[in-house]
Scaffold this motif. Structure first.
Motif, PDB file in Angstrom:
ATOM      1  N   LEU A  35     -25.362  -5.580  -9.611  1.00 34.80           N
ATOM      2  CA  LEU A  35     -25.011  -4.672  -8.517  1.00 34.80           C
ATOM      3  C   LEU A  35     -25.377  -3.232  -8.866  1.00 34.80           C
ATOM      4  O   LEU A  35     -25.950  -2.508  -8.040  1.00 34.80           O
ATOM      5  CB  LEU A  35     -23.520  -4.777  -8.196  1.00 34.80           C
ATOM      6  N   ALA A  36     -25.072  -2.806 -10.086  1.00 36.77           N
ATOM      7  CA  ALA A  36     -25.424  -1.451 -10.506  1.00 36.77           C
ATOM      8  C   ALA A  36     -26.933  -1.228 -10.441  1.00 36.77           C
ATOM      9  O   ALA A  36     -27.395  -0.186  -9.961  1.00 36.77           O
ATOM     10  CB  ALA A  36     -24.908  -1.192 -11.925  1.00 36.77           C
ATOM     11  N   LEU A  37     -27.692  -2.205 -10.886  1.00 36.71           N
ATOM     12  CA  LEU A  37     -29.155  -2.087 -10.862  1.00 36.71           C
ATOM     13  C   LEU A  37     -29.694  -2.057  -9.434  1.00 36.71           C
ATOM     14  O   LEU A  37     -30.563  -1.238  -9.103  1.00 36.71           O
ATOM     15  CB  LEU A  37     -29.788  -3.234 -11.651  1.00 36.71           C
ATOM     16  N   VAL A  38     -29.174  -2.925  -8.579  1.00 31.01           N
ATOM     17  CA  VAL A  38     -29.627  -2.967  -7.185  1.00 31.01           C
ATOM     18  C   VAL A  38     -29.305  -1.649  -6.480  1.00 31.01           C
ATOM     19  O   VAL A  38     -30.150  -1.097  -5.752  1.00 31.01           O
ATOM     20  CB  VAL A  38     -29.002  -4.165  -6.439  1.00 31.01           C
ATOM     21  N   LEU A  39     -28.099  -1.138  -6.693  1.00 35.77           N
ATOM     22  CA  LEU A  39     -27.744   0.146  -6.083  1.00 35.77           C
ATOM     23  C   LEU A  39     -28.647   1.263  -6.596  1.00 35.77           C
ATOM     24  O   LEU A  39     -29.145   2.081  -5.811  1.00 35.77           O
ATOM     25  CB  LEU A  39     -26.281   0.483  -6.366  1.00 35.77           C
ATOM     26  N   LEU A  40     -28.860   1.313  -7.892  1.00 29.63           N
ATOM     27  CA  LEU A  40     -29.710   2.353  -8.471  1.00 29.63           C
ATOM     28  C   LEU A  40     -31.122   2.280  -7.910  1.00 29.63           C
ATOM     29  O   LEU A  40     -31.675   3.292  -7.463  1.00 29.63           O
ATOM     30  CB  LEU A  40     -29.739   2.245  -9.997  1.00 29.63           C
ATOM     31  N   VAL A  41     -31.699   1.103  -7.908  1.00 32.96           N
ATOM     32  CA  VAL A  41     -33.072   0.944  -7.396  1.00 32.96           C
ATOM     33  C   VAL A  41     -33.133   1.300  -5.910  1.00 32.96           C
ATOM     34  O   VAL A  41     -34.067   1.967  -5.458  1.00 32.96           O
ATOM     35  CB  VAL A  41     -33.597  -0.485  -7.657  1.00 32.96           C
ATOM     36  N   GLY A  42     -32.122   0.885  -5.158  1.00 35.98           N
ATOM     37  CA  GLY A  42     -32.091   1.223  -3.731  1.00 35.98           C
ATOM     38  C   GLY A  42     -32.069   2.721  -3.499  1.00 35.98           C
ATOM     39  O   GLY A  42     -32.829   3.248  -2.678  1.00 35.98           O
ATOM     40  N   TYR A  43     -31.221   3.413  -4.238  1.00 39.28           N
ATOM     41  CA  TYR A  43     -31.159   4.867  -4.103  1.00 39.28           C
ATOM     42  C   TYR A  43     -32.471   5.527  -4.538  1.00 39.28           C
ATOM     43  O   TYR A  43     -32.950   6.452  -3.890  1.00 39.28           O
ATOM     44  CB  TYR A  43     -29.993   5.441  -4.919  1.00 39.28           C
ATOM     45  N   VAL A  44     -33.054   5.051  -5.629  1.00 39.26           N
ATOM     46  CA  VAL A  44     -34.321   5.617  -6.110  1.00 39.26           C
ATOM     47  C   VAL A  44     -35.413   5.445  -5.060  1.00 39.26           C
ATOM     48  O   VAL A  44     -36.174   6.375  -4.770  1.00 39.26           O
ATOM     49  CB  VAL A  44     -34.737   4.979  -7.459  1.00 39.26           C
ATOM     50  N   ALA A  48     -37.293   8.438  -3.194  1.00 40.19           N
ATOM     51  CA  ALA A  48     -38.734   8.588  -3.433  1.00 40.19           C
ATOM     52  C   ALA A  48     -39.516   8.545  -2.123  1.00 40.19           C
ATOM     53  O   ALA A  48     -40.483   9.288  -1.947  1.00 40.19           O
ATOM     54  CB  ALA A  48     -39.225   7.493  -4.374  1.00 40.19           C
ATOM     55  N   VAL A  49     -39.100   7.698  -1.209  1.00 39.50           N
ATOM     56  CA  VAL A  49     -39.841   7.543   0.050  1.00 39.50           C
ATOM     57  C   VAL A  49     -39.531   8.677   1.027  1.00 39.50           C
ATOM     58  O   VAL A  49     -40.437   9.180   1.686  1.00 39.50           O
ATOM     59  CB  VAL A  49     -39.540   6.166   0.694  1.00 39.50           C
ATOM     60  N   PHE A  50     -38.267   9.094   1.114  1.00 40.08           N
ATOM     61  CA  PHE A  50     -37.884  10.039   2.158  1.00 40.08           C
ATOM     62  C   PHE A  50     -37.390  11.411   1.679  1.00 40.08           C
ATOM     63  O   PHE A  50     -37.516  12.386   2.407  1.00 40.08           O
ATOM     64  CB  PHE A  50     -36.773   9.429   3.028  1.00 40.08           C
ATOM     65  N   GLY A  51     -36.800  11.503   0.489  1.00 40.63           N
ATOM     66  CA  GLY A  51     -36.096  12.721   0.135  1.00 40.63           C
ATOM     67  C   GLY A  51     -36.735  13.621  -0.896  1.00 40.63           C
ATOM     68  O   GLY A  51     -36.519  14.826  -0.885  1.00 40.63           O
ATOM     69  N   VAL A  57     -42.932   9.617   2.804  1.00 40.81           N
ATOM     70  CA  VAL A  57     -42.678   9.925   4.212  1.00 40.81           C
ATOM     71  C   VAL A  57     -41.638  11.051   4.251  1.00 40.81           C
ATOM     72  O   VAL A  57     -40.450  10.796   4.449  1.00 40.81           O
ATOM     73  CB  VAL A  57     -42.146   8.683   4.970  1.00 40.81           C
ATOM     74  N   PRO A  58     -42.070  12.286   4.046  1.00 39.26           N
ATOM     75  CA  PRO A  58     -41.100  13.381   4.013  1.00 39.26           C
ATOM     76  C   PRO A  58     -40.445  13.587   5.376  1.00 39.26           C
ATOM     77  O   PRO A  58     -41.107  13.512   6.410  1.00 39.26           O
ATOM     78  CB  PRO A  58     -41.939  14.590   3.613  1.00 39.26           C
ATOM     79  N   LEU A  59     -39.149  13.797   5.355  1.00 37.00           N
ATOM     80  CA  LEU A  59     -38.408  14.026   6.591  1.00 37.00           C
ATOM     81  C   LEU A  59     -38.160  15.521   6.771  1.00 37.00           C
ATOM     82  O   LEU A  59     -38.024  16.261   5.797  1.00 37.00           O
ATOM     83  CB  LEU A  59     -37.075  13.278   6.536  1.00 37.00           C
ATOM     84  N   HIS A  60     -38.081  15.944   8.029  1.00 35.86           N
ATOM     85  CA  HIS A  60     -37.852  17.351   8.345  1.00 35.86           C
ATOM     86  C   HIS A  60     -36.833  17.452   9.472  1.00 35.86           C
ATOM     87  O   HIS A  60     -36.626  16.506  10.220  1.00 35.86           O
ATOM     88  CB  HIS A  60     -39.161  18.029   8.766  1.00 35.86           C
ATOM     89  N   GLY A  61     -36.232  18.612   9.579  1.00 37.73           N
ATOM     90  CA  GLY A  61     -35.320  18.884  10.682  1.00 37.73           C
ATOM     91  C   GLY A  61     -34.094  17.993  10.678  1.00 37.73           C
ATOM     92  O   GLY A  61     -33.443  17.796   9.648  1.00 37.73           O
ATOM     93  N   LEU A  67     -30.532  12.343   6.548  1.00 36.09           N
ATOM     94  CA  LEU A  67     -30.714  11.724   5.233  1.00 36.09           C
ATOM     95  C   LEU A  67     -29.784  12.362   4.210  1.00 36.09           C
ATOM     96  O   LEU A  67     -29.119  11.649   3.445  1.00 36.09           O
ATOM     97  CB  LEU A  67     -32.168  11.849   4.761  1.00 36.09           C
ATOM     98  N   ASP A  68     -29.732  13.680   4.181  1.00 34.53           N
ATOM     99  CA  ASP A  68     -28.860  14.368   3.229  1.00 34.53           C
ATOM    100  C   ASP A  68     -27.396  13.994   3.431  1.00 34.53           C
ATOM    101  O   ASP A  68     -26.665  13.756   2.470  1.00 34.53           O
ATOM    102  CB  ASP A  68     -29.036  15.881   3.321  1.00 34.53           C
ATOM    103  N   LEU A  69     -26.966  13.949   4.680  1.00 32.97           N
ATOM    104  CA  LEU A  69     -25.570  13.585   4.957  1.00 32.97           C
ATOM    105  C   LEU A  69     -25.260  12.164   4.495  1.00 32.97           C
ATOM    106  O   LEU A  69     -24.221  11.912   3.879  1.00 32.97           O
ATOM    107  CB  LEU A  69     -25.261  13.731   6.445  1.00 32.97           C
ATOM    108  N   VAL A  70     -26.167  11.241   4.774  1.00 35.25           N
ATOM    109  CA  VAL A  70     -25.952   9.852   4.354  1.00 35.25           C
ATOM    110  C   VAL A  70     -26.048   9.740   2.842  1.00 35.25           C
ATOM    111  O   VAL A  70     -25.233   9.066   2.196  1.00 35.25           O
ATOM    112  CB  VAL A  70     -26.965   8.910   5.050  1.00 35.25           C
TER     113      VAL A  70
END
Length: 105
Positions: A35-44, A48-51, A57-61, A67-70
């Motif tokens: 679970l720790a590994l899956v959570l870590l990889v998911g967050y990474v 990497a993709v959005f933040g 895929v950089p997000l704006h506005g 994304l930041d709030l979530v």
């Protein structure tokens, strides 16, 4: 400069919170590690993709604000779920202060 450092440390804290949450669940040891590994990889992957500054895929506005709030909100929720309520409140306050400083600059 100091606000950028705090923002970076908060980003790293999100990873640490996710790993700690996974490792403290009441399941067999291999399950906690998984679970720790899956959570870590998911967050990474999400970061990497959005933040990240060099995101695929950089997000704006509004999308970036969501994304930041979530992202940071999920860490606060995980801290709260681990009964680390004061830490969750401090985390949210630090995030809000950093966000306000970034908006003012």
């Amino acid at each position: 400069m100091a606000d950028d450092l705090l923002a970076f440390l908060l980003e790293l804290a999100v990873y640490a919170v996710a790993v700690r949450f996974g490792l403290t669940r009441r399941v067999a040891r291999p399950g906690r590690w998984a679970l720790a590994l899956v959570l870590l990889v998911g967050y990474v992957v999400v970061w990497a993709v959005f933040g990240a500054p060099g995101a695929t895929v950089p997000l704006h506005g509004v999308a970036r604000a969501a994304l930041d709030l979530v992202w940071f909100g999920s860490a606060a929720v995980l801290l709260w779920a681990m009964s680390l309520r004061r830490t969750a409140v401090v985390f949210v306050v630090a995030y809000l202060l950093t966000t306000v400083v970034h908006l003012m600059l």
